[in-house]
Each structure stands twice: as structure tokens, then as C-alpha cells.
Design an enzyme around this catalytic site. Structure first.
Site, PDB file in Angstrom:
ATOM      1  N   PHE A 171      -0.444   4.962 -11.421  1.00 56.70           N
ATOM      2  CA  PHE A 171      -1.868   4.791 -11.735  1.00 56.70           C
ATOM      3  C   PHE A 171      -2.719   4.692 -10.470  1.00 56.70           C
ATOM      4  O   PHE A 171      -3.912   5.018 -10.508  1.00 56.70           O
ATOM      5  CB  PHE A 171      -2.095   3.498 -12.524  1.00 56.70           C
ATOM      6  CG  PHE A 171      -1.473   3.498 -13.898  1.00 56.70           C
ATOM      7  CD1 PHE A 171      -2.191   3.946 -14.989  1.00 56.70           C
ATOM      8  CD2 PHE A 171      -0.171   3.054 -14.091  1.00 56.70           C
ATOM      9  CE1 PHE A 171      -1.631   3.949 -16.258  1.00 56.70           C
ATOM     10  CE2 PHE A 171       0.393   3.061 -15.349  1.00 56.70           C
ATOM     11  CZ  PHE A 171      -0.332   3.497 -16.438  1.00 56.70           C
TER      12      PHE A 171
ATOM     13  N   ARG B 255     -26.518  13.139 -12.821  1.00 55.75           N
ATOM     14  CA  ARG B 255     -25.644  12.770 -11.707  1.00 55.75           C
ATOM     15  C   ARG B 255     -24.905  14.050 -11.294  1.00 55.75           C
ATOM     16  O   ARG B 255     -24.504  14.831 -12.163  1.00 55.75           O
ATOM     17  CB  ARG B 255     -24.642  11.733 -12.221  1.00 55.75           C
ATOM     18  CG  ARG B 255     -24.056  10.834 -11.215  1.00 55.75           C
ATOM     19  CD  ARG B 255     -23.360   9.660 -11.856  1.00 55.75           C
ATOM     20  NE  ARG B 255     -22.385  10.044 -12.874  1.00 55.75           N
ATOM     21  CZ  ARG B 255     -21.597   9.179 -13.494  1.00 55.75           C
ATOM     22  NH1 ARG B 255     -21.673   7.897 -13.238  1.00 55.75           N
ATOM     23  NH2 ARG B 255     -20.734   9.580 -14.400  1.00 55.75           N
TER      24      ARG B 255
ATOM     25  N   TYR C  62     -12.377  14.495  -6.352  1.00 53.08           N
ATOM     26  CA  TYR C  62     -11.526  13.622  -7.165  1.00 53.08           C
ATOM     27  C   TYR C  62     -10.658  14.468  -8.102  1.00 53.08           C
ATOM     28  O   TYR C  62      -9.434  14.318  -8.152  1.00 53.08           O
ATOM     29  CB  TYR C  62     -12.410  12.652  -7.965  1.00 53.08           C
ATOM     30  CG  TYR C  62     -11.685  11.977  -9.091  1.00 53.08           C
ATOM     31  CD1 TYR C  62     -10.808  10.930  -8.846  1.00 53.08           C
ATOM     32  CD2 TYR C  62     -11.852  12.402 -10.412  1.00 53.08           C
ATOM     33  CE1 TYR C  62     -10.120  10.326  -9.891  1.00 53.08           C
ATOM     34  CE2 TYR C  62     -11.176  11.799 -11.457  1.00 53.08           C
ATOM     35  CZ  TYR C  62     -10.307  10.766 -11.188  1.00 53.08           C
ATOM     36  OH  TYR C  62      -9.625  10.179 -12.225  1.00 53.08           O
TER      37      TYR C  62
ATOM     38  N   SER D 179      -6.462  13.507 -15.097  1.00 49.12           N
ATOM     39  CA  SER D 179      -7.826  13.311 -15.602  1.00 49.12           C
ATOM     40  C   SER D 179      -8.360  14.590 -16.213  1.00 49.12           C
ATOM     41  O   SER D 179      -7.989  15.702 -15.794  1.00 49.12           O
ATOM     42  CB  SER D 179      -8.707  12.920 -14.413  1.00 49.12           C
ATOM     43  OG  SER D 179     -10.062  13.024 -14.753  1.00 49.12           O
TER      44      SER D 179
ATOM     45  N   PHE E 184      -9.351  11.290 -20.826  1.00 48.60           N
ATOM     46  CA  PHE E 184     -10.787  11.533 -20.976  1.00 48.60           C
ATOM     47  C   PHE E 184     -11.475  10.209 -20.608  1.00 48.60           C
ATOM     48  O   PHE E 184     -11.132   9.644 -19.585  1.00 48.60           O
ATOM     49  CB  PHE E 184     -11.072  12.138 -22.355  1.00 48.60           C
ATOM     50  CG  PHE E 184     -10.713  13.622 -22.339  1.00 48.60           C
ATOM     51  CD1 PHE E 184      -9.394  14.027 -22.174  1.00 48.60           C
ATOM     52  CD2 PHE E 184     -11.694  14.588 -22.368  1.00 48.60           C
ATOM     53  CE1 PHE E 184      -9.062  15.380 -22.055  1.00 48.60           C
ATOM     54  CE2 PHE E 184     -11.375  15.948 -22.265  1.00 48.60           C
ATOM     55  CZ  PHE E 184     -10.055  16.338 -22.109  1.00 48.60           C
TER      56      PHE E 184
ATOM     57  N   ASP F   3       0.837  -1.193   0.000  1.00 43.60           N
ATOM     58  CA  ASP F   3       0.000   0.000   0.000  1.00 43.60           C
ATOM     59  C   ASP F   3       0.874   1.246   0.000  1.00 43.60           C
ATOM     60  O   ASP F   3       1.832   1.335   0.781  1.00 43.60           O
ATOM     61  CB  ASP F   3      -0.876  -0.027   1.261  1.00 43.60           C
ATOM     62  CG  ASP F   3      -2.083   0.866   1.082  1.00 43.60           C
ATOM     63  OD1 ASP F   3      -1.884   2.069   0.789  1.00 43.60           O
ATOM     64  OD2 ASP F   3      -3.206   0.365   1.214  1.00 43.60           O
TER      65      ASP F   3
ATOM     66  N   LYS G 157      -6.331  15.328  -8.357  1.00 45.75           N
ATOM     67  CA  LYS G 157      -5.473  15.250  -9.556  1.00 45.75           C
ATOM     68  C   LYS G 157      -4.805  16.609  -9.798  1.00 45.75           C
ATOM     69  O   LYS G 157      -3.628  16.698 -10.133  1.00 45.75           O
ATOM     70  CB  LYS G 157      -6.300  14.834 -10.780  1.00 45.75           C
ATOM     71  CG  LYS G 157      -6.911  13.449 -10.666  1.00 45.75           C
ATOM     72  CD  LYS G 157      -5.850  12.358 -10.675  1.00 45.75           C
ATOM     73  CE  LYS G 157      -6.416  10.985 -10.495  1.00 45.75           C
ATOM     74  NZ  LYS G 157      -5.401   9.938 -10.381  1.00 45.75           N
TER      75      LYS G 157
HETATM   76  N1  UFG Z   1     -23.765   7.404 -17.407  1.00 44.98           N
HETATM   77  C1  UFG Z   1     -25.075   6.963 -17.415  1.00 44.98           C
HETATM   78  N2  UFG Z   1     -25.356   5.793 -16.780  1.00 44.98           N
HETATM   79  C2  UFG Z   1     -24.398   5.023 -16.156  1.00 44.98           C
HETATM   80  C3  UFG Z   1     -23.067   5.486 -16.161  1.00 44.98           C
HETATM   81  C4  UFG Z   1     -22.781   6.683 -16.802  1.00 44.98           C
HETATM   82  O1  UFG Z   1     -25.960   7.613 -17.958  1.00 44.98           O
HETATM   83  O2  UFG Z   1     -24.741   3.982 -15.592  1.00 44.98           O
HETATM   84  C5  UFG Z   1     -23.431   8.655 -18.116  1.00 44.98           C
HETATM   85  C6  UFG Z   1     -22.774   9.690 -17.209  1.00 44.98           C
HETATM   86  O3  UFG Z   1     -23.726  10.471 -16.590  1.00 44.98           O
HETATM   87  C7  UFG Z   1     -21.897  10.437 -18.219  1.00 44.98           C
HETATM   88  C8  UFG Z   1     -21.481   9.373 -19.232  1.00 44.98           C
HETATM   89  O4  UFG Z   1     -22.457   8.327 -19.090  1.00 44.98           O
HETATM   90  O5  UFG Z   1     -22.648  11.398 -18.875  1.00 44.98           O
HETATM   91  C9  UFG Z   1     -20.125   8.793 -18.964  1.00 44.98           C
HETATM   92  O6  UFG Z   1     -20.044   8.415 -17.613  1.00 44.98           O
HETATM   93  P1  UFG Z   1     -18.834   7.599 -16.964  1.00 44.98           P
HETATM   94  O7  UFG Z   1     -19.186   7.362 -15.532  1.00 44.98           O
HETATM   95  O8  UFG Z   1     -18.535   6.423 -17.820  1.00 44.98           O
HETATM   96  O9  UFG Z   1     -17.629   8.599 -17.092  1.00 44.98           O
HETATM   97  P2  UFG Z   1     -17.494  10.120 -16.569  1.00 44.98           P
HETATM   98  O10 UFG Z   1     -17.496  10.981 -17.784  1.00 44.98           O
HETATM   99  O11 UFG Z   1     -18.458  10.450 -15.528  1.00 44.98           O
HETATM  100  O12 UFG Z   1     -16.102  10.060 -15.828  1.00 44.98           O
HETATM  101  C10 UFG Z   1     -14.896   9.855 -16.493  1.00 44.98           C
HETATM  102  C11 UFG Z   1     -13.932   9.125 -15.572  1.00 44.98           C
HETATM  103  C12 UFG Z   1     -13.606   9.959 -14.371  1.00 44.98           C
HETATM  104  C13 UFG Z   1     -13.109  11.312 -14.822  1.00 44.98           C
HETATM  105  C14 UFG Z   1     -14.052  11.938 -15.810  1.00 44.98           C
HETATM  106  C15 UFG Z   1     -13.438  13.154 -16.392  1.00 44.98           C
HETATM  107  O13 UFG Z   1     -14.489   7.905 -15.163  1.00 44.98           O
HETATM  108  O14 UFG Z   1     -12.608   9.319 -13.626  1.00 44.98           O
HETATM  109  O15 UFG Z   1     -14.348  11.069 -16.868  1.00 44.98           O
HETATM  110  O16 UFG Z   1     -14.279  14.187 -16.260  1.00 44.98           O
HETATM  111  F1  UFG Z   1     -12.988  12.137 -13.779  1.00 44.98           F
END
Ligand code: UFG
Length: 324
Positions: free
Chosen positions: A73, A282, A141, A117, A169, A51, A145
Site C-alpha cells: 500500500f 483542478r 502519480y 489506481s 476508484f 522506509d 502505478k
Molecule cells: N473535489 C472538490 N473539492 C475538494 C476535493 C475534491 O470539488 O475539496 C472534487 C474533485 O475535483 C473530484 C472529486 O471531488 O472531481 C473527487 O476528488 P478526490 O480528490 O476525492 O478524488 P479524485 O477522483 O481526484 O482522486 C482519486 C484518488 C486518486 C486517484 C484517482 C483516480 O484520490 O488517488 O481517484 O483517478 F488517482
């Protein structure tokens, strides 16, 4: 053969990159606490289970004296959770990075590739987002970063710590050979959740927000294949070792797809319906995120090979079918 330390090398992006590093002739030491990572994802090199919050354990890794660089990572990654439990994020993501940098300085290792990120940009003022876009992270989060990037700039100035911070992204897809893929618990990402809904492992997909100012009302994201992310890490490492020049670089495709477009493509490719329900937005989700990839291409000579949406979904689907 150069030896590199890969923290979080048993996790999703770390393990794909470790595979690519091995292919390119690096010797790999993975350091992972296996909280999210999987032993089976470490396909070669050495695995140290430990860890980053344990300073002595981190120091011991450098004792062999032959680590040339570190790819960091290991990190907590859930934006939503970071709102609810910020001290967990500041505590783990910041302290672990500081411990790692401290051990590196003690051991005289001064080459660092950081998993940053798009979250450092917050709500984009314009798209596509270039690296010199203002940094306005608005969730804990993204703040962690952002702070690590600031720490790196100070450590570069004061101690000569050279770094490349890679701002991802939306990482997606799975190893084209089918050896590893995305497996988070809980799963919060869109593409795995779509596939889990298709497989009946989730009752339905929740669509978070249908009132965004986008053509179909759902949020648009820049999905990048994890193997393309991995190749960018290897190129960044080679660049850093050769030039000792610190940089911030976006890793994205400059192409965006809405949630509904990703669902439609998944239905087309799998021949199955995605059961879904519309939900409210969300917290913290922005309407559109799109990367400028010009710097990555220019500086690293990076070329996308797997990031067509079809390939992303096909590789992820192959992996999810194997898992379930
Ligand atoms: N979404 C849904 N349903 C789900 C999951 C996601 O509608 O079950 C939508 C989210 O609202 C978003 C899009 O799909 O509009 C993508 O969502 P993700 O959770 O796959 O990814 P994010 O864009 O929220 O997050 C990603 C990374 C984060 C990072 C971010 C950068 O996972 O670590 O991009 O802004 F911070």
C-alpha cells in the site's frame, strides 16, 4: 496461520485491510515509515517502523523467512503534488516498489498484492471502465502505478512473481466500528473536505469545476467504502495464494455521484449546511470515472456491503466527529 507483510499498513486503506486480514486469521507484519500513517491505526500484529527506500531495512523484514505474501500500500498519493514535484513521485513510488520486489525475490517470496489506481486509465474512452481499457495515465502519480504494473508483468514472466494489481476508484468512508478512518495532511479528498467544512475546520469547501459535461456540471466519481476495498484485498490474497494467477482487477461500484450530489447527501445526513465556493477545475480531473466491477465479482466472489453513499458518509461522519 499465514504471515503477510503489509507496507503502508498504518495508512488509510492499509490499516483497514490489516484489520480485515487479522479477522480472517492472517498474521500481519506492518512496515510503515509513519510519514502519513498513524501508529494508533495498527490494531494488531507487529509494526516495523522503516522506509522502503532503505534497502537493508526492507531485506531485514524478510529474514525471518516465513512471510508468505506482500500487500503493498505504501505510496505517495496526491495527484496534484505529483504534477508539481514529479521526481518525488518517481523517486519514491518506483524505487520503493523496486526495493520491495528485490527483497522479495532474494527471499523467494513470490505473491504480491499491489495498490494500483483508476489513474492508470487516464481519461476514459468509455464508461464503465473495464480492466482491458487502454492505459493512458496522464499524471505522474498515475504513471508510477502504470510503471509498477509493467514491472510486475516483466517480473512475473522472468522470475515467476505472481501478483494481483487492484485498481482502486475513489476510496472513502471509515471503519464501521469507528476505530480508524481517513486522515490525510493536507486533506485533498472530497468527502473529508466536505465534513471538515461542516465542522468549521475549513472555512468552505472548494468545488473544483462546475462546467463539466455532466448533468449538474460537477465531476462524477465512483466512491467505494474502504471496508469493501479491504475485503477485496483479502479475497485477492486468498485467490493468489491458491491459484498463482496474476490479474488486474478494478475495485469500484459502477455507480457514480457528482460533487453536488455528495454535498447534498452529506447535508441531508448531518443536518448541516456545507459552506462552499465554486472554483475552476483542478488540473488533471476528468468529468466521469466509473468502474466495471464485473471482474472483481466474478473472479473474487466479492460483494459490496458498505458502499451505499449513505453508509460511506455516515461512517466518515462518525469518524470525523470523533476526531474533531
Ligand atoms: N473535489 C472538490 N473539492 C475538494 C476535493 C475534491 O470539488 O475539496 C472534487 C474533485 O475535483 C473530484 C472529486 O471531488 O472531481 C473527487 O476528488 P478526490 O480528490 O476525492 O478524488 P479524485 O477522483 O481526484 O482522486 C482519486 C484518488 C486518486 C486517484 C484517482 C483516480 O484520490 O488517488 O481517484 O483517478 F488517482
Amino acid at each position: 496461520m499465514k504471515k503477510v507483510l503489509v507496507t503502508g499498513g498504518a495508512g488509510y486503506i492499509g490499516c483497514h485491510t490489516a484489520k480485515e486480514l487479522l479477522k480472517q486469521g492472517f498474521e500481519v507484519v506492518v512496515f510503515d515509515n509513519l510519514s502519513n500513517g498513524k501508529k494508533e491505526f495498527v490494531l494488531g500484529g507487529e509494526l516495523i517502523v522503516g522506509d522502503l527506500l532503505d534497502k537493508d531495512a526492507v531485506r531485514r523484514v524478510f529474514r525471518s523467512g516465513d512471510i508468505a505474501a506482500v500487500l503493498h500500500f505504501a505510496s505517495l498519493i496526491q495527484v496534484g503534488e505529483s504534477y508539481l514535484d514529479p521526481r518525488k513521485y518517481y523517486g519514491q513510488n518506483l524505487i520503493s516498489s523496486l526495493n520491495l520486489l528485490e527483497a522479495m525475490l532474494e527471499a523467494g517470496v513470490r505473491s504480491f498484492i499491489f495498490s494500483s489506481s483508476a489513474a492508470v486509465y487516464g481519461t476514459p474512452l468509455h464508461i464503465p471502465i473495464p480492466e482491458d481499457h487502454p492505459l493512458l495515465p496522464f499524471n505522474p502519480y498515475g504513471q508510477t502505478k502504470f510503471f509498477v504494473e509493467k514491472i510486475l508483468q516483466d517480473y512475473d514472466r522472468a522470475y515467476g512473481m505472481k501478483f494481483i494489481s487492484l485498481r482502486y476508484f475513489n476510496a472513502a468512508g471509515a471503519d464501521p466500528d469507528g476505530e480508524m478512518g481517513e486522515m490525510h495532511n493536507p486533506e485533498t479528498h472530497l468527502i473529508p473536505n466536505i465534513l471538515l467544512a461542516i465542522l468549521g475546520k475549513k472555512e468552505y469547501l472548494e468545488i473544483y469545476g462546475t462546467d463539466f459535461p455532466t448533468p449538474d456540471g460537477t465531476a462524477v466519481r465512483d466512491y467505494i467504502h474502504v471496508t469493501d476495498l479491504s475485503s477485496a484485498h483479502v479475497l485477492a490474497l486468498q485467490k493468489l495464494l491458491a491459484s498463482s494467477q496474476s490479474e488486474f482487477i478494478n475495485l469500484g461500484t459502477n455507480k457514480g455521484y457528482s460533487v453536488r450530489e455528495v454535498i447534498a447527501k452529506s447535508e441531508e445526513l448531518t443536518g448541516k449546511k456545507v459552506p462552499s465556493r465554486s472554483k475552476s477545475r483542478r488540473q488533471g480531473d476528468v468529468p466521469v470515472l466509473l468502474a466495471s466491477k464485473e471482474k472483481a465479482e466474478r473472479l473474487l466472489g466479492w460483494k459490496l456491503r458498505y458502499s451505499e453513499l449513505e453508509t460511506i458518509i455516515e461512517t466518515a461522519w462518525k469518524w470525523h466527529k470523533k476526531l474533531n
